[in-house]
Each structure stands twice: as C-alpha cells, then as structure tokens.
Design an enzyme around this catalytic site. Structure first.
Site, PDB file in Angstrom:
ATOM      1  N   HIS A  80       0.815  -1.211   0.000  1.00  0.00           N
ATOM      2  CA  HIS A  80       0.000   0.000   0.000  1.00  0.00           C
ATOM      3  C   HIS A  80       0.851   1.266   0.000  1.00  0.00           C
ATOM      4  O   HIS A  80       2.010   1.253   0.407  1.00  0.00           O
ATOM      5  CB  HIS A  80      -0.949  -0.014   1.189  1.00  0.00           C
ATOM      6  CG  HIS A  80      -2.016  -1.054   1.055  1.00  0.00           C
ATOM      7  ND1 HIS A  80      -3.016  -1.211   1.962  1.00  0.00           N
ATOM      8  CD2 HIS A  80      -2.243  -1.990   0.087  1.00  0.00           C
ATOM      9  CE1 HIS A  80      -3.823  -2.187   1.581  1.00  0.00           C
ATOM     10  NE2 HIS A  80      -3.361  -2.684   0.447  1.00  0.00           N
ATOM     11  N   GLU A  82       0.809   3.998   1.804  1.00  0.00           N
ATOM     12  CA  GLU A  82       1.311   4.451   3.100  1.00  0.00           C
ATOM     13  C   GLU A  82       2.522   3.627   3.521  1.00  0.00           C
ATOM     14  O   GLU A  82       3.512   4.166   4.018  1.00  0.00           O
ATOM     15  CB  GLU A  82       0.234   4.331   4.190  1.00  0.00           C
ATOM     16  CG  GLU A  82      -1.069   5.027   3.894  1.00  0.00           C
ATOM     17  CD  GLU A  82      -2.131   4.094   3.335  1.00  0.00           C
ATOM     18  OE1 GLU A  82      -3.267   4.133   3.835  1.00  0.00           O
ATOM     19  OE2 GLU A  82      -1.817   3.329   2.402  1.00  0.00           O
ATOM     20  N   CYS A 118      -6.456   1.358   5.358  1.00  0.00           N
ATOM     21  CA  CYS A 118      -6.965   0.062   5.798  1.00  0.00           C
ATOM     22  C   CYS A 118      -6.446  -0.226   7.215  1.00  0.00           C
ATOM     23  O   CYS A 118      -5.586   0.483   7.727  1.00  0.00           O
ATOM     24  CB  CYS A 118      -6.529  -1.036   4.823  1.00  0.00           C
ATOM     25  SG  CYS A 118      -4.777  -1.466   4.930  1.00  0.00           S
ATOM     26  N   CYS A 121      -2.605  -0.621   7.394  1.00  0.00           N
ATOM     27  CA  CYS A 121      -1.864   0.639   7.282  1.00  0.00           C
ATOM     28  C   CYS A 121      -2.081   1.526   8.499  1.00  0.00           C
ATOM     29  O   CYS A 121      -1.182   2.268   8.893  1.00  0.00           O
ATOM     30  CB  CYS A 121      -2.227   1.362   5.989  1.00  0.00           C
ATOM     31  SG  CYS A 121      -1.531   0.549   4.528  1.00  0.00           S
TER      32      CYS A 121
END
Length: 163
Positions: A80, A82, A118, A121
């Site tokens: 992801h 992040e 999410c 993260c």
C-alpha cells in the site's frame, strides 16, 4: 493578484500525481509524508519491487474472487501507498510527521471520496509515530484524521472490516 494554493492542498496535489504511478487495477493511492514543511517520502500502491504488477498481468485476484474492500489483503499483490512511503523514511523523520493521501479510481482516474487507510496501514501509521493523515475527498476538500484517534477507537476490537 493570483491566490496561492493552500499548503494542505499543495501536498495533496503532489499525492495525486504520485497516485498516478500506482499499478493497482481497482484503486490508485498516492501518499506523501511531510514533516516541518518538507517532503520526506512518497509512496504509491503496487507489487513489491521486481514482482509483476496487476497492471502488468491484467488481472486482480481479489476482484476475480469478488472480495470486498477491506478484506483478505493477503491475496493482494500490492504494497500500500502508506507502507511504501513509510519504508522510504527513517523513524526519526516519521515521528511527528503528517501523511497526505489521495485515492483515484483504477479505471477512470477520478478522485474517490470517503476513503481512508486500511486496518493494516493504520497500524503502520500508529507505530511509525505519524501524527496526522490528510485525505482528499475532492479537488479542494479533505479530511484531517488524528492518528491518536485510531489508538483510542480501535476498530480491531469490535471486528469492523473495511475502511
């Protein structure tokens, strides 16, 4: 006299450009980590270095299996945005920083409103020592999330899935 873009939208504009590098077929995320008014790192969602991206192979396993957003991330090829931004910075740089994040639709490249990190993260952002998350909802509007709220309001205790 021209009106200058405010700083938050300036960093969100950068995150939007970063998102355009994403290789996910569903959603394209871009993240920019900023501390003391200086860009520390950027990240977008895509497969780990050297592995084929979903955009390369033309399919998303999670989509193929009909898996809803926020669930079964172990089946996703991507790291992801992040996480990629955090990987590219030192802990010292991350403590007290802010993340600016934008999500674009994988097909239309239009902004996706109402998105958030999410649960995986969220844990990374908490442990990295990041203080705030700015999430763009449209060209000029955004939400500000205090990361400490995720410690106080731990969705993992009640089994909430999704974003």
């Amino acid at each position: 006299m021209d009106k200058r873009r405010d700083k938050i939208n300036y960093y969100l504009d950068i995150a939007e450009v970063v998102a355009k590098r994403a290789t996910c077929l569903r959603k394209k995320y871009g993240s920019v980590i900023v501390k003391n008014d200086e860009v520390i790192s950027t990240g977008y969602n895509g497969a780990p270095r050297g592995r084929k991206n979903c955009s390369d192979i033309g399919t998303c396993l999670r989509e193929k299996l009909g898996i809803p957003r926020g669930e079964r991330y172990e089946l996703c090829r991507a790291v992801h945005s992040e996480a990629n931004a955090i990987i590219s910075a030192s802990r010292e740089q991350l403590i007290g920083s802010s993340v600016y994040m934008v999500c674009l639709d994988g097909e239309s490249d239009k902004l996706v409103a109402g998105t958030c990190s999410c649960s995986m993260c969220k844990r990374l952002l908490i442990n990295a020592g990041i203080e705030k998350l700015y999430v763009r909802d449209n060209e000029n509007d955004y939400r500000v999330i205090n990361i400490s709220d995720w410690v106080e309001n731990d969705e993992s205790l009640d089994g909430t899935l999704g974003y």
